[in-house]
Design a protein around this motif. Structure first.
Motif, short mmCIF file in Angstrom:
data_model
loop_
_atom_site.label_atom_id
_atom_site.label_comp_id
_atom_site.label_asym_id
_atom_site.label_seq_id
_atom_site.Cartn_x
_atom_site.Cartn_y
_atom_site.Cartn_z
N ARG A 188 -12.96 13.26 -4.39
CA ARG A 188 -12.19 12.38 -3.51
C ARG A 188 -12.27 10.93 -3.98
NH1 ARG A 188 -13.94 12.80 2.59
NH2 ARG A 188 -15.12 14.32 1.43
N TRP A 189 -13.47 10.45 -4.30
CA TRP A 189 -13.64 9.06 -4.74
C TRP A 189 -13.00 8.85 -6.12
CZ3 TRP A 189 -14.31 5.46 -1.50
CH2 TRP A 189 -14.99 5.68 -0.32
N ARG A 190 -13.04 9.87 -6.96
CA ARG A 190 -12.40 9.76 -8.26
C ARG A 190 -10.90 9.55 -8.09
NH1 ARG A 190 -13.33 14.73 -11.76
NH2 ARG A 190 -15.43 14.28 -11.08
N LYS A 191 -10.30 10.29 -7.16
CA LYS A 191 -8.87 10.14 -6.90
C LYS A 191 -8.56 8.75 -6.35
CE LYS A 191 -4.91 11.94 -4.35
NZ LYS A 191 -4.09 10.95 -4.92
N VAL A 192 -9.39 8.26 -5.42
CA VAL A 192 -9.18 6.93 -4.85
C VAL A 192 -9.23 5.87 -5.93
CG1 VAL A 192 -10.19 5.19 -3.32
CG2 VAL A 192 -9.96 7.54 -2.52
N LEU A 193 -10.25 5.93 -6.77
CA LEU A 193 -10.39 4.94 -7.84
C LEU A 193 -9.23 5.02 -8.84
CD1 LEU A 193 -14.23 5.13 -8.48
CD2 LEU A 193 -12.95 3.32 -7.31
N ARG A 194 -8.81 6.22 -9.18
CA ARG A 194 -7.69 6.37 -10.10
C ARG A 194 -6.40 5.83 -9.50
NH1 ARG A 194 -5.52 12.09 -11.38
NH2 ARG A 194 -4.33 11.47 -9.57
N ASP A 195 -6.15 6.11 -8.18
CA ASP A 195 -4.95 5.59 -7.53
C ASP A 195 -4.97 4.07 -7.46
OD1 ASP A 195 -3.92 8.10 -7.22
OD2 ASP A 195 -4.44 8.28 -5.09
N LEU A 196 -6.16 3.51 -7.19
CA LEU A 196 -6.26 2.04 -7.17
C LEU A 196 -5.96 1.46 -8.55
CD1 LEU A 196 -9.43 1.46 -4.95
CD2 LEU A 196 -7.06 0.91 -4.38
N TRP A 197 -6.44 2.11 -9.58
CA TRP A 197 -6.23 1.61 -10.93
C TRP A 197 -4.76 1.77 -11.35
CZ3 TRP A 197 -8.31 -1.63 -14.01
CH2 TRP A 197 -7.93 -1.67 -15.34
N LEU A 198 -4.15 2.88 -11.02
CA LEU A 198 -2.76 3.11 -11.41
C LEU A 198 -1.78 2.21 -10.66
CD1 LEU A 198 -2.66 7.01 -11.75
CD2 LEU A 198 -2.63 5.30 -13.58
N HIS A 199 -2.12 1.86 -9.42
CA HIS A 199 -1.25 1.02 -8.60
C HIS A 199 -1.95 -0.32 -8.34
CE1 HIS A 199 1.27 4.52 -7.98
NE2 HIS A 199 0.20 5.20 -7.61
N ARG A 200 -2.31 -0.99 -9.42
CA ARG A 200 -3.06 -2.26 -9.32
C ARG A 200 -2.30 -3.31 -8.52
NH1 ARG A 200 -4.21 -0.69 -14.74
NH2 ARG A 200 -2.35 -1.76 -15.44
N GLY A 201 -1.01 -3.45 -8.80
CA GLY A 201 -0.21 -4.47 -8.11
C GLY A 201 -0.14 -4.23 -6.62
N ARG A 202 0.12 -2.98 -6.24
CA ARG A 202 0.20 -2.63 -4.82
C ARG A 202 -1.15 -2.81 -4.13
NH1 ARG A 202 2.56 3.12 -3.71
NH2 ARG A 202 4.27 2.15 -4.83
N SER A 203 -2.22 -2.41 -4.82
CA SER A 203 -3.57 -2.55 -4.25
C SER A 203 -3.92 -4.02 -4.05
CB SER A 203 -4.60 -1.89 -5.16
OG SER A 203 -4.31 -0.52 -5.31
N LEU A 204 -3.59 -4.85 -5.05
CA LEU A 204 -3.85 -6.27 -4.94
C LEU A 204 -3.06 -6.88 -3.79
CD1 LEU A 204 -5.23 -8.79 -6.09
CD2 LEU A 204 -3.24 -9.08 -7.57
N LEU A 205 -1.81 -6.45 -3.63
CA LEU A 205 -0.98 -6.95 -2.55
C LEU A 205 -1.57 -6.58 -1.18
CD1 LEU A 205 1.64 -8.46 -1.94
CD2 LEU A 205 2.81 -6.26 -1.94
N VAL A 206 -2.09 -5.38 -1.05
CA VAL A 206 -2.72 -4.96 0.21
C VAL A 206 -3.96 -5.80 0.49
CG1 VAL A 206 -3.97 -3.06 1.31
CG2 VAL A 206 -1.80 -2.62 0.17
N VAL A 207 -4.79 -6.01 -0.54
CA VAL A 207 -6.00 -6.82 -0.35
C VAL A 207 -5.63 -8.25 0.04
CG1 VAL A 207 -7.97 -7.84 -1.58
CG2 VAL A 207 -7.42 -5.42 -1.86
N LEU A 208 -4.62 -8.83 -0.60
CA LEU A 208 -4.19 -10.18 -0.25
C LEU A 208 -3.62 -10.24 1.17
CD1 LEU A 208 -2.55 -11.43 -3.56
CD2 LEU A 208 -4.70 -12.19 -2.52
N ALA A 209 -2.86 -9.23 1.56
CA ALA A 209 -2.29 -9.21 2.91
C ALA A 209 -3.38 -9.14 3.96
CB ALA A 209 -1.33 -8.04 3.06
N VAL A 210 -4.38 -8.33 3.73
CA VAL A 210 -5.49 -8.22 4.68
C VAL A 210 -6.26 -9.54 4.73
CG1 VAL A 210 -7.69 -7.06 5.13
CG2 VAL A 210 -5.67 -5.73 4.52
N ALA A 211 -6.48 -10.17 3.58
CA ALA A 211 -7.20 -11.45 3.55
C ALA A 211 -6.44 -12.53 4.29
CB ALA A 211 -7.45 -11.87 2.10
N VAL A 212 -5.13 -12.62 4.08
CA VAL A 212 -4.31 -13.62 4.78
C VAL A 212 -4.32 -13.36 6.28
CG1 VAL A 212 -1.94 -14.44 5.10
CG2 VAL A 212 -2.87 -14.20 2.81
N ALA A 213 -4.24 -12.09 6.68
CA ALA A 213 -4.27 -11.75 8.10
C ALA A 213 -5.60 -12.14 8.74
CB ALA A 213 -4.00 -10.26 8.29
N LEU A 214 -6.70 -11.89 8.04
CA LEU A 214 -8.01 -12.26 8.57
C LEU A 214 -8.17 -13.77 8.68
CD1 LEU A 214 -10.35 -9.66 6.83
CD2 LEU A 214 -9.76 -9.82 9.25
#
Length: 103
Positions: A5-31
């Motif tokens: 399960r964690w291997r899949k999560v890490l691979r998805d994060l790596w393959l979709h770097r732009g989308r993952s970064l956008l989610v992290v930035l959106a959460v940071a701005v919201a906080l």
């Protein structure tokens, strides 16, 4: 070894770097935004409370038909009374259309 399960999560994060970064930035701005609103609210609440207490608000309002100066003096002499004031209140009504409104 890493669970599948964690291997899949890490691979998805790596393959979709732009989308993952956008989610992290959106959460940071919201906080940050939520924290700013809560901080401003706390400051306004504290300033409002201090200003209200500094105005020495009344703790009781009595409505009576007649007041004379002797009665006011007797109330001023009671323990725990900081101030007494007589105030005249005039109420009225006006007609707006077909309904009466208080003035």
């Amino acid at each position: 070894m890493i669970d599948t399960r964690w291997r899949k999560v890490l691979r998805d994060l790596w393959l979709h770097r732009g989308r993952s970064l956008l989610v992290v930035l959106a959460v940071a701005v919201a906080l940050i935004g939520a924290g700013s609103v809560l901080n401003a609210w706390a400051l306004v609440e504290r300033a409002t409370e201090v200003g209200y207490r500094a105005s020495l608000p009344v703790s009781a309002t009595l409505s009576v038909d007649r007041v004379d100066s002797d009665w006011l003096e007797q109330i001023r002499e009671l323990p725990g009374i900081a101030g007494v004031r007589a105030q005249r209140l005039i109420s009225g009504r006006f007609k707006a259309g077909s309904q009466w409104q208080r003035a």
